[in-house]
Design a protein around this motif. Structure first.
Motif, short mmCIF file in Angstrom:
data_model
loop_
_atom_site.label_atom_id
_atom_site.label_comp_id
_atom_site.label_asym_id
_atom_site.label_seq_id
_atom_site.Cartn_x
_atom_site.Cartn_y
_atom_site.Cartn_z
N ILE A 19 0.84 -1.21 0.00
CA ILE A 19 0.00 0.00 0.00
C ILE A 19 0.87 1.25 0.00
O ILE A 19 0.64 2.18 -0.78
CB ILE A 19 -0.96 -0.03 1.21
N ARG A 20 1.87 1.27 0.84
CA ARG A 20 2.74 2.45 0.92
C ARG A 20 3.56 2.62 -0.36
O ARG A 20 3.88 3.76 -0.75
CB ARG A 20 3.64 2.35 2.15
N ALA A 21 3.90 1.52 -1.03
CA ALA A 21 4.63 1.62 -2.30
C ALA A 21 3.81 2.31 -3.37
O ALA A 21 4.37 2.85 -4.34
CB ALA A 21 5.05 0.22 -2.77
N ASN A 22 2.49 2.30 -3.21
CA ASN A 22 1.59 3.02 -4.12
C ASN A 22 1.26 4.43 -3.63
O ASN A 22 0.35 5.08 -4.15
CB ASN A 22 0.30 2.22 -4.30
N ASN A 23 1.99 4.88 -2.59
CA ASN A 23 1.78 6.20 -1.99
C ASN A 23 0.38 6.34 -1.40
O ASN A 23 -0.20 7.44 -1.40
CB ASN A 23 2.05 7.31 -3.02
N THR A 87 -8.44 -3.33 -3.87
CA THR A 87 -7.53 -4.30 -4.50
C THR A 87 -6.15 -3.66 -4.52
O THR A 87 -6.00 -2.54 -5.02
CB THR A 87 -7.98 -4.66 -5.92
N VAL A 88 -5.16 -4.34 -3.96
CA VAL A 88 -3.82 -3.77 -3.81
C VAL A 88 -2.85 -4.51 -4.71
O VAL A 88 -2.72 -5.74 -4.61
CB VAL A 88 -3.36 -3.84 -2.34
N ILE A 89 -2.17 -3.80 -5.59
CA ILE A 89 -1.19 -4.38 -6.51
C ILE A 89 0.13 -3.63 -6.35
O ILE A 89 0.20 -2.42 -6.56
CB ILE A 89 -1.68 -4.29 -7.96
N HIS A 90 1.17 -4.35 -5.95
CA HIS A 90 2.48 -3.72 -5.79
C HIS A 90 2.96 -3.20 -7.14
O HIS A 90 2.78 -3.85 -8.18
CB HIS A 90 3.48 -4.72 -5.22
N PRO A 91 3.60 -2.02 -7.19
CA PRO A 91 4.02 -1.44 -8.47
C PRO A 91 5.04 -2.26 -9.23
O PRO A 91 5.20 -2.07 -10.44
CB PRO A 91 4.57 -0.06 -8.08
N SER A 98 -5.21 -7.50 -20.09
CA SER A 98 -6.41 -8.31 -20.27
C SER A 98 -6.74 -9.18 -19.05
O SER A 98 -7.73 -9.90 -19.05
CB SER A 98 -6.28 -9.19 -21.51
N ALA A 99 -5.90 -9.14 -18.02
CA ALA A 99 -6.20 -9.86 -16.78
C ALA A 99 -7.25 -9.10 -15.98
O ALA A 99 -7.31 -7.87 -16.04
CB ALA A 99 -4.93 -10.04 -15.95
N THR A 100 -8.08 -9.82 -15.25
CA THR A 100 -9.11 -9.19 -14.43
C THR A 100 -8.98 -9.63 -12.97
O THR A 100 -8.58 -10.76 -12.69
CB THR A 100 -10.52 -9.50 -14.94
N PHE A 101 -9.36 -8.71 -12.06
CA PHE A 101 -9.21 -8.95 -10.63
C PHE A 101 -10.51 -8.64 -9.91
O PHE A 101 -11.18 -7.64 -10.21
CB PHE A 101 -8.10 -8.05 -10.06
N GLY A 102 -10.84 -9.47 -8.92
CA GLY A 102 -11.95 -9.17 -8.05
C GLY A 102 -11.54 -8.23 -6.94
O GLY A 102 -10.42 -7.69 -6.91
N TYR A 103 -12.43 -8.03 -5.99
CA TYR A 103 -12.19 -7.10 -4.89
C TYR A 103 -11.54 -7.81 -3.70
O TYR A 103 -11.66 -9.02 -3.51
CB TYR A 103 -13.51 -6.44 -4.46
N GLY A 104 -10.81 -7.03 -2.91
CA GLY A 104 -10.16 -7.57 -1.71
C GLY A 104 -8.90 -8.35 -1.98
O GLY A 104 -8.31 -8.92 -1.06
N THR A 105 -8.46 -8.39 -3.23
CA THR A 105 -7.30 -9.20 -3.63
C THR A 105 -6.01 -8.40 -3.45
O THR A 105 -6.00 -7.18 -3.62
CB THR A 105 -7.48 -9.67 -5.08
N VAL A 106 -4.93 -9.11 -3.11
CA VAL A 106 -3.63 -8.47 -2.94
C VAL A 106 -2.61 -9.15 -3.85
O VAL A 106 -2.58 -10.38 -3.96
CB VAL A 106 -3.16 -8.48 -1.48
N VAL A 111 5.17 -10.21 -8.75
CA VAL A 111 4.21 -11.16 -9.30
C VAL A 111 4.04 -10.90 -10.79
O VAL A 111 4.14 -9.76 -11.26
CB VAL A 111 2.86 -11.03 -8.56
N VAL A 112 3.77 -11.96 -11.56
CA VAL A 112 3.44 -11.85 -12.98
C VAL A 112 2.06 -12.47 -13.19
O VAL A 112 1.82 -13.62 -12.77
CB VAL A 112 4.48 -12.56 -13.87
N VAL A 113 1.17 -11.72 -13.82
CA VAL A 113 -0.14 -12.25 -14.22
C VAL A 113 -0.31 -11.98 -15.70
O VAL A 113 -0.35 -10.82 -16.13
CB VAL A 113 -1.29 -11.60 -13.42
N ASN A 114 -0.40 -13.04 -16.48
CA ASN A 114 -0.39 -12.88 -17.93
C ASN A 114 -1.80 -12.89 -18.54
O ASN A 114 -2.80 -12.97 -17.82
CB ASN A 114 0.51 -13.94 -18.57
#
Length: 211
Positions: A19-23, A87-91, A98-106, A111-114
């Motif tokens: 979270i902090r890495a995303n300011n 939804t928190v994604i580290h930078p 084209s990847a999709t994410f639900g809520y509450g996911t970290v 990480v790589v999501v193709n």
């Protein structure tokens, strides 16, 4: 963006770093190990019940608990609308457009999501894991550090794929199953079991979600 984390343990520390890495800001870490509300280094801490006094329209929630069944139990207890969850994604993560994410996911560092992968709600994609194209990771699942899902893998609800495990293309892993660390999954795995080894073999049936 402001966040409230439910859970205050080692796992929550990593999420806080993301979270902090995303300011963005963590304003509270709530855990029932605390009996009362107090402030520590500009962050409120206290029992989970304190959320009603802290939540507002500008604040998102993350269930910062690594145990999959516990994460589901907390969401059932809170009974909050999906819009309340972030939804928190580290930078440093590499995420296909084209990847999709639900809520509450970290999504943790590196990480790589193709392409065309679908990630559910309250999922943990832990440090350095790889989710290849066309995978499905359903809600409350946990892909552990450095695990690899090759193309077209399906991981059902609540399942954990252990650290440094690999899963062959198009394999299906059932719900609330545990894949041991370092395993190689070359055949489909059913619901509610623990499987370990190279290749992964079922070693026990799980009688409850906490097994």
């Amino acid at each position: 963006m402001r966040y409230i984390l439910i859970g205050d343990s080692g796992h929550s520390k990593v999420i806080e770093d993301c979270i902090r890495a995303n300011n963005h800001q963590v304003i509270a870490k709530l855990d029932d190990k605390y009996e009362s509300v107090f402030k520590e280094r500009a962050c409120m801490k206290g029992p989970i019940s304190a959320i009603s006094d802290l939540l507002d329209e500008k604040t998102k929630i993350i269930i910062a608990v690594g145990h999959n069944a516990a994460r589901r139990k907390i969401t059932e207890r809170l009974q909050l609308a999906k819009e309340r969850y972030g939804t928190v994604i580290h930078p440093s993560a590499i995420i296909s457009s084209s990847a999709t994410f639900g809520y509450g996911t970290v999504v943790m560092p590196n990480v790589v999501v193709n392409a065309d992968s679908i990630i559910g709600n309250h999922v943990i994609l832990n440090t350095g894991c790889i989710v290849e194209h066309d995978c499905i990771v359903q809600s409350f699942a946990h892909i552990s550090p450095s695990a690899v899902l090759t193309g077209g893998v399906s991981v059902q609800e609540g399942t954990q794929v252990g650290a440094r495990s690999s899963v062959n293309p198009t394999i299906q892993i059932g719900k609330w199953t545990m894949i041991g660390a370092g395993s190689a999954v070359i055949d489909n795995i059913p619901d509610y079991v623990t499987a370990v080894g190279v290749p992964a073999k079922i070693i026990k049936e799980r009688r409850t979600l906490n097994d």
